[in-house]
Design a protein around this motif. Sequence first.
Motif, PDB file in Angstrom:
ATOM      1  N   MET A   1      39.756  43.913  43.270  1.00 19.72           N
ATOM      2  CA  MET A   1      40.700  42.560  43.847  1.00 19.72           C
ATOM      3  C   MET A   1      40.063  41.393  43.291  1.00 19.72           C
ATOM      4  SD  MET A   1      43.055  42.123  45.600  1.00 19.72           S
ATOM      5  CE  MET A   1      43.276  43.300  46.909  1.00 19.72           C
ATOM      6  N   LEU A   2      38.767  41.167  43.426  1.00 16.77           N
ATOM      7  CA  LEU A   2      38.121  39.858  43.064  1.00 16.77           C
ATOM      8  C   LEU A   2      38.375  39.517  41.536  1.00 16.77           C
ATOM      9  CD1 LEU A   2      34.986  39.400  44.983  1.00 16.77           C
ATOM     10  CD2 LEU A   2      37.076  38.134  45.206  1.00 16.77           C
ATOM     11  N   ARG A   3      38.453  40.778  40.717  1.00 14.11           N
ATOM     12  CA  ARG A   3      38.646  40.392  39.292  1.00 14.11           C
ATOM     13  C   ARG A   3      40.228  40.017  39.036  1.00 14.11           C
ATOM     14  NH1 ARG A   3      36.913  42.520  34.116  1.00 14.11           N
ATOM     15  NH2 ARG A   3      37.948  41.526  32.611  1.00 14.11           N
ATOM     16  N   VAL A   4      41.048  40.428  39.806  1.00 14.40           N
ATOM     17  CA  VAL A   4      42.753  40.146  39.686  1.00 14.40           C
ATOM     18  C   VAL A   4      42.544  38.631  39.957  1.00 14.40           C
ATOM     19  CG1 VAL A   4      44.779  40.554  40.576  1.00 14.40           C
ATOM     20  CG2 VAL A   4      43.514  42.356  39.788  1.00 14.40           C
ATOM     21  N   ILE A   5      42.015  38.435  41.045  1.00 14.19           N
ATOM     22  CA  ILE A   5      42.111  36.847  41.543  1.00 14.19           C
ATOM     23  C   ILE A   5      41.638  35.943  40.278  1.00 14.19           C
ATOM     24  CG2 ILE A   5      40.995  35.382  43.250  1.00 14.19           C
ATOM     25  CD1 ILE A   5      41.406  37.614  45.502  1.00 14.19           C
ATOM     26  N   TRP A   6      40.456  36.698  39.970  1.00 16.43           N
ATOM     27  CA  TRP A   6      39.590  35.662  39.075  1.00 16.43           C
ATOM     28  C   TRP A   6      40.457  35.400  37.848  1.00 16.43           C
ATOM     29  CZ3 TRP A   6      36.899  36.328  34.132  1.00 16.43           C
ATOM     30  CH2 TRP A   6      36.063  35.755  33.882  1.00 16.43           C
ATOM     31  N   GLU A   7      41.037  36.338  37.432  1.00 13.76           N
ATOM     32  CA  GLU A   7      41.818  36.228  35.895  1.00 13.76           C
ATOM     33  C   GLU A   7      43.092  35.371  36.156  1.00 13.76           C
ATOM     34  OE1 GLU A   7      40.762  36.959  33.116  1.00 13.76           O
ATOM     35  OE2 GLU A   7      39.210  38.333  33.553  1.00 13.76           O
ATOM     36  N   LEU A   8      43.677  35.432  37.516  1.00 15.34           N
ATOM     37  CA  LEU A   8      44.756  34.711  37.529  1.00 15.34           C
ATOM     38  C   LEU A   8      44.457  33.246  37.841  1.00 15.34           C
ATOM     39  CD1 LEU A   8      46.660  36.840  40.194  1.00 15.34           C
ATOM     40  CD2 LEU A   8      47.347  36.597  38.111  1.00 15.34           C
ATOM     41  N   ASP A   9      43.287  32.840  38.559  1.00 17.37           N
ATOM     42  CA  ASP A   9      42.474  31.756  38.613  1.00 17.37           C
ATOM     43  C   ASP A   9      42.397  30.922  37.140  1.00 17.37           C
ATOM     44  OD1 ASP A   9      41.592  29.287  40.131  1.00 17.37           O
ATOM     45  OD2 ASP A   9      39.806  30.035  39.235  1.00 17.37           O
ATOM     46  N   ARG A  10      41.908  31.767  36.368  1.00 14.01           N
ATOM     47  CA  ARG A  10      41.568  31.196  35.174  1.00 14.01           C
ATOM     48  C   ARG A  10      42.757  31.238  33.895  1.00 14.01           C
ATOM     49  NH1 ARG A  10      38.936  35.194  31.403  1.00 14.01           N
ATOM     50  NH2 ARG A  10      37.811  33.610  30.322  1.00 14.01           N
TER      51      ARG A  10
ATOM     52  N   CYS B   1      42.062  42.103  32.859  1.00 15.61           N
ATOM     53  CA  CYS B   1      40.992  42.862  33.753  1.00 15.61           C
ATOM     54  C   CYS B   1      40.564  44.221  33.081  1.00 15.61           C
ATOM     55  CB  CYS B   1      42.043  43.273  34.960  1.00 15.61           C
ATOM     56  SG  CYS B   1      42.359  42.014  35.963  1.00 15.61           S
ATOM     57  N   GLY B   2      40.808  44.355  31.542  1.00 13.28           N
ATOM     58  CA  GLY B   2      40.209  45.404  30.975  1.00 13.28           C
ATOM     59  C   GLY B   2      40.893  46.633  30.919  1.00 13.28           C
ATOM     60  N   ASP B   3      42.026  46.232  30.931  1.00 12.82           N
ATOM     61  CA  ASP B   3      43.155  47.644  31.107  1.00 12.82           C
ATOM     62  C   ASP B   3      42.801  48.527  32.292  1.00 12.82           C
ATOM     63  OD1 ASP B   3      44.619  47.264  28.866  1.00 12.82           O
ATOM     64  OD2 ASP B   3      43.070  47.860  27.562  1.00 12.82           O
ATOM     65  N   LEU B   4      42.527  48.002  33.540  1.00 12.90           N
ATOM     66  CA  LEU B   4      42.519  48.837  34.688  1.00 12.90           C
ATOM     67  C   LEU B   4      43.994  49.788  34.872  1.00 12.90           C
ATOM     68  CD1 LEU B   4      43.058  47.056  38.086  1.00 12.90           C
ATOM     69  CD2 LEU B   4      43.329  45.778  35.935  1.00 12.90           C
ATOM     70  N   SER B   5      44.013  50.712  35.739  1.00 12.80           N
ATOM     71  CA  SER B   5      44.991  51.620  35.555  1.00 12.80           C
ATOM     72  C   SER B   5      46.447  50.919  36.133  1.00 12.80           C
ATOM     73  CB  SER B   5      44.865  52.849  36.541  1.00 12.80           C
ATOM     74  OG  SER B   5      44.764  52.296  37.906  1.00 12.80           O
TER      75      SER B   5
END
Length: 111
Positions: free
Chosen positions: A33-42, A56-60
């Motif tokens: 969750m935080l990774r998704v938020i972080w990537e959208l923020d940047r 996000c590093g090709d998460l599923s």
Amino acid sequence: MAAETPLPGRQVRGSNTGRPIMALFDLIGRRWMLRVIWELDRAPNPLTFRELRTACGDLSSSVLTRRLTELTEARLVEHEQGYRLTATGRTLVERLAPLSQWADQWQNDFE
């Protein structure tokens, strides 16, 4: 059966009170969750599903779909010509900044 999206006023993992802070911790504590938020923020512009998945590093695909559904239900992300944080989502990122600074200082305890 998939768990409901944690939202204020609902019972969440570890709390029956429905307190907003508990719903927030349950939501942002979910895997990726935080990774998704972080990537959208940047990202300077809204991201397509594929762009976000790559960032996000090709998460599923299934995990990303679920996280985006939860973030949309929580009104932190919107999907208009790509995914982006809402004003509320951007405010959350701003409010998390002091926690990030604290964590950086906490790291010093281990060096």
